[in-house]
Design a protein around this motif. Structure first.
Motif, PDB file in Angstrom:
ATOM      1  N   GLY A  12       7.107  40.927  28.095  1.00 26.12           N
ATOM      2  CA  GLY A  12       6.518  39.947  29.086  1.00 26.12           C
ATOM      3  C   GLY A  12       5.126  39.728  28.018  1.00 26.12           C
ATOM      4  O   GLY A  12       4.601  40.071  28.401  1.00 26.12           O
ATOM      5  N   THR A  13       4.973  38.013  28.126  1.00 20.70           N
ATOM      6  CA  THR A  13       3.378  37.860  28.048  1.00 20.70           C
ATOM      7  C   THR A  13       3.441  36.660  29.046  1.00 20.70           C
ATOM      8  O   THR A  13       2.392  36.056  29.381  1.00 20.70           O
ATOM      9  N   GLY A  14       4.018  36.269  29.931  1.00 27.12           N
ATOM     10  CA  GLY A  14       3.714  35.745  31.245  1.00 27.12           C
ATOM     11  C   GLY A  14       4.688  34.733  31.277  1.00 27.12           C
ATOM     12  O   GLY A  14       5.768  33.741  30.894  1.00 27.12           O
ATOM     13  N   GLY A  15       3.756  33.154  31.025  1.00 25.43           N
ATOM     14  CA  GLY A  15       4.490  31.923  31.093  1.00 25.43           C
ATOM     15  C   GLY A  15       5.124  31.005  32.144  1.00 25.43           C
ATOM     16  O   GLY A  15       5.495  31.930  33.354  1.00 25.43           O
ATOM     17  N   THR A  16       5.774  30.529  32.443  1.00 25.33           N
ATOM     18  CA  THR A  16       6.274  29.509  33.325  1.00 25.33           C
ATOM     19  C   THR A  16       8.216  30.669  33.532  1.00 25.33           C
ATOM     20  O   THR A  16       8.340  30.011  34.392  1.00 25.33           O
ATOM     21  N   ILE A  17       8.517  30.267  32.710  1.00 29.27           N
ATOM     22  CA  ILE A  17       9.754  31.548  32.877  1.00 29.27           C
ATOM     23  C   ILE A  17       8.875  32.921  33.695  1.00 29.27           C
ATOM     24  O   ILE A  17      10.406  32.942  35.141  1.00 29.27           O
ATOM     25  N   ALA A  18       8.022  33.549  33.664  1.00 28.40           N
ATOM     26  CA  ALA A  18       7.305  33.917  35.216  1.00 28.40           C
ATOM     27  C   ALA A  18       6.886  33.426  35.788  1.00 28.40           C
ATOM     28  O   ALA A  18       6.285  34.003  37.096  1.00 28.40           O
ATOM     29  N   GLY A  38      10.563  43.446  34.118  1.00 33.20           N
ATOM     30  CA  GLY A  38      11.236  43.162  35.189  1.00 33.20           C
ATOM     31  C   GLY A  38      11.840  42.613  35.822  1.00 33.20           C
ATOM     32  O   GLY A  38      12.871  42.906  35.750  1.00 33.20           O
ATOM     33  N   GLN A  39      10.962  42.129  36.917  1.00 36.98           N
ATOM     34  CA  GLN A  39      11.619  40.934  37.643  1.00 36.98           C
ATOM     35  C   GLN A  39      12.381  40.106  36.656  1.00 36.98           C
ATOM     36  O   GLN A  39      13.979  39.612  37.206  1.00 36.98           O
ATOM     37  N   LEU A  40      12.168  39.954  35.689  1.00 35.53           N
ATOM     38  CA  LEU A  40      12.776  38.077  35.163  1.00 35.53           C
ATOM     39  C   LEU A  40      14.425  38.875  34.535  1.00 35.53           C
ATOM     40  O   LEU A  40      15.364  38.272  35.331  1.00 35.53           O
ATOM     41  N   LEU A  41      14.401  39.868  34.058  1.00 35.33           N
ATOM     42  CA  LEU A  41      15.764  40.498  33.823  1.00 35.33           C
ATOM     43  C   LEU A  41      16.390  40.781  34.897  1.00 35.33           C
ATOM     44  O   LEU A  41      17.944  41.121  34.906  1.00 35.33           O
ATOM     45  N   GLN A  42      16.181  41.552  36.149  1.00 34.52           N
ATOM     46  CA  GLN A  42      16.939  41.617  37.427  1.00 34.52           C
ATOM     47  C   GLN A  42      17.220  40.925  38.024  1.00 34.52           C
ATOM     48  O   GLN A  42      18.925  40.552  38.810  1.00 34.52           O
ATOM     49  N   ALA A  43      17.002  39.222  37.385  1.00 30.89           N
ATOM     50  CA  ALA A  43      17.174  38.117  38.837  1.00 30.89           C
ATOM     51  C   ALA A  43      18.711  37.148  36.811  1.00 30.89           C
ATOM     52  O   ALA A  43      18.977  36.313  38.012  1.00 30.89           O
ATOM     53  N   VAL A  44      18.600  38.239  36.348  1.00 31.95           N
ATOM     54  CA  VAL A  44      19.900  37.347  35.056  1.00 31.95           C
ATOM     55  C   VAL A  44      21.064  38.209  35.589  1.00 31.95           C
ATOM     56  O   VAL A  44      20.943  39.584  34.381  1.00 31.95           O
ATOM     57  N   LEU A  51      19.024  48.051  27.586  1.00 27.80           N
ATOM     58  CA  LEU A  51      17.738  46.594  27.856  1.00 27.80           C
ATOM     59  C   LEU A  51      16.354  47.858  28.262  1.00 27.80           C
ATOM     60  O   LEU A  51      16.567  48.503  28.969  1.00 27.80           O
ATOM     61  N   GLU A  52      15.328  47.293  27.215  1.00 28.67           N
ATOM     62  CA  GLU A  52      14.077  47.763  27.473  1.00 28.67           C
ATOM     63  C   GLU A  52      13.070  46.847  27.482  1.00 28.67           C
ATOM     64  O   GLU A  52      13.017  45.735  27.272  1.00 28.67           O
ATOM     65  N   PRO A 128      16.763  27.070  37.549  1.00 31.41           N
ATOM     66  CA  PRO A 128      16.125  27.322  36.694  1.00 31.41           C
ATOM     67  C   PRO A 128      17.152  27.606  35.754  1.00 31.41           C
ATOM     68  O   PRO A 128      17.450  27.786  35.930  1.00 31.41           O
ATOM     69  N   ASP A 129      16.362  27.398  33.616  1.00 30.67           N
ATOM     70  CA  ASP A 129      16.490  27.453  33.449  1.00 30.67           C
ATOM     71  C   ASP A 129      16.601  29.042  32.659  1.00 30.67           C
ATOM     72  O   ASP A 129      16.783  28.713  31.323  1.00 30.67           O
ATOM     73  N   GLY A 130      15.052  29.328  33.401  1.00 37.15           N
ATOM     74  CA  GLY A 130      15.173  30.908  32.735  1.00 37.15           C
ATOM     75  C   GLY A 130      15.851  31.880  32.435  1.00 37.15           C
ATOM     76  O   GLY A 130      16.100  31.878  31.178  1.00 37.15           O
ATOM     77  N   PRO A 131      16.347  31.768  33.532  1.00 37.56           N
ATOM     78  CA  PRO A 131      17.941  33.061  32.742  1.00 37.56           C
ATOM     79  C   PRO A 131      18.815  32.424  31.555  1.00 37.56           C
ATOM     80  O   PRO A 131      19.231  33.578  30.894  1.00 37.56           O
ATOM     81  N   GLY A 132      19.522  31.442  31.754  1.00 39.63           N
ATOM     82  CA  GLY A 132      20.284  31.128  30.563  1.00 39.63           C
ATOM     83  C   GLY A 132      19.596  31.293  29.239  1.00 39.63           C
ATOM     84  O   GLY A 132      20.193  31.641  28.595  1.00 39.63           O
ATOM     85  N   ASN A 133      18.536  31.211  28.926  1.00 40.69           N
ATOM     86  CA  ASN A 133      17.101  31.136  27.873  1.00 40.69           C
ATOM     87  C   ASN A 133      16.922  32.516  27.772  1.00 40.69           C
ATOM     88  O   ASN A 133      17.725  33.243  26.530  1.00 40.69           O
ATOM     89  N   LEU A 134      17.210  33.180  28.426  1.00 44.47           N
ATOM     90  CA  LEU A 134      17.369  34.169  28.386  1.00 44.47           C
ATOM     91  C   LEU A 134      18.093  34.820  28.326  1.00 44.47           C
ATOM     92  O   LEU A 134      17.478  36.191  27.256  1.00 44.47           O
TER      93      LEU A 134
END
Length: 311
Positions: A12-18, A38-44, A51-52, A128-134
């Motif tokens: 993770g580096t941040g950005g709008t996805i976070a 870690g929070q982003l992954l929990q939402a997908v 996954l690490e 949000p479009d982040g989960p699908g992109n991830l």
């Protein structure tokens, strides 16, 4: 074909996805880089096992730095060397994603996939479009045909060399220029449209460990009424390279060109790029070298790396 038993590391580096916005407020008024990877992954939902995750930075990508790039190179090198790792996903902001992708490709050109992904909407958006992109990025990282640094956004896959942000707000904000996409992702399956391009890696040892010593390379843009004042100022503060962003096929205002020739005579390396969205900058006898099909931002990176190689 996917190797579902392999490990994928998500950096993770941040950005709008976070990013997050105030509850019930305008989703466009959000703050980037608020949630951990870690929070982003929990939402997908539906992500594969194995996954690490690791937080390398937490920045709005408009504020990306050479220091973050240097850390990314180190962490990617460490994880890619692990035999059980099939690939690495990097979550990033959209503003400088194309620059980070090209820098990592030129330095590492890894045999395993490094997949950058991002979002145009914050994580707290209603849709949000982040989960699908991830999810798509993980699918690409597990695909047996993937290699090198690539970008997965809005169902499309792009090569690091070609990708560029082409729209300020659409969900499919990225395209691949004249080359187009490498492929597409749907329902976890990757369809390749052309072969993934390869590069010879420069290697992490190409980078001086102190980013403060990296050569300064700047962009200047030619336009109606341009002169050489910015060029002269950059020369005065010690710029080692200048990418002149020209009109058309890299043409430059005569007043700016005079100052660029003076800078070149004083030891500053000058390249030409174009402010046009498509096409290449052709070489012309007696003129500054052209950046080919590289965008100005990527040409700046290429020149910076070239200057590092001369020291």
């Amino acid at each position: 074909m996917q190797n579902t038993n392999a490990v994928v590391v998500v950096l993770g580096t941040g950005g709008t996805i976070a990013g997050t916005s105030a509850p019930g407020g305008d989703e466009r008024l959000y703050q980037a880089a608020q949630l951990t990877v870690g929070q982003l992954l929990q939402a997908v939902p539906g992500l594969p096992p194995g996954l690490e995750c690791e937080q390398v930075a937490q920045v709005d990508s408009k504020d990306m730095t050479h220091g973050v790039w240097h850390r990314l190179v180190a962490r990617l090198g460490s994880h890619l060397a692990r035999p059980e790792v099939a690939g690495v996903v990097v979550t990033h902001g959209t503003d400088t994603l194309e620059e980070t992708a090209w820098f990592l490709q030129r330095v590492l050109a890894p045999g395993k996939p490094v997949v950058l992904t991002a979002a145009m909407r914050p994580a707290t958006a209603a849709a949000p479009d982040g989960p699908g992109n991830l999810r798509d990025a993980v699918a690409v990282a597990l695909d047996a045909s993937a290699r090198g640094v690539i970008v997965a956004m809005a169902g499309s896959v792009f090569a690091a060399r070609d990708v560029r942000k082409a729209h300020t707000s659409k969900l499919d904000a990225f395209d691949g220029g004249d080359a187009g996409p490498l492929g597409a992702v749907a329902d976890g399956k990757v369809t390749w449209l052309r072969e993934v391009p390869s590069d010879r890696p420069l290697g992490a040892t190409h980078l001086p460990p102190d980013v403060g010593t990296w050569p300064r390379v700047d962009l200047v843009t030619s336009h109606a009424g341009a002169d050489g004042a910015v060029v002269d100022a950059l020369r005065a503060i010690g710029a080692k390279g200048i990418v002149a962003v020209g009109t058309g096929s890299g043409t430059l205002h005569e007043a700016m060109q005079r100052s660029l020739h003076e800078a070149q005579a004083a030891g500053v390396t000058v390249w030409r790029a174009t402010r046009c969205a498509r096409g290449e900058v052709a070489e012309r006898p007696g003129d500054f070298p052209g950046a080919g099909d590289l965008t100005p931002a990527k040409a700046r990176i290429e020149l910076m790396l070239a200057l590092m190689g001369r020291t």
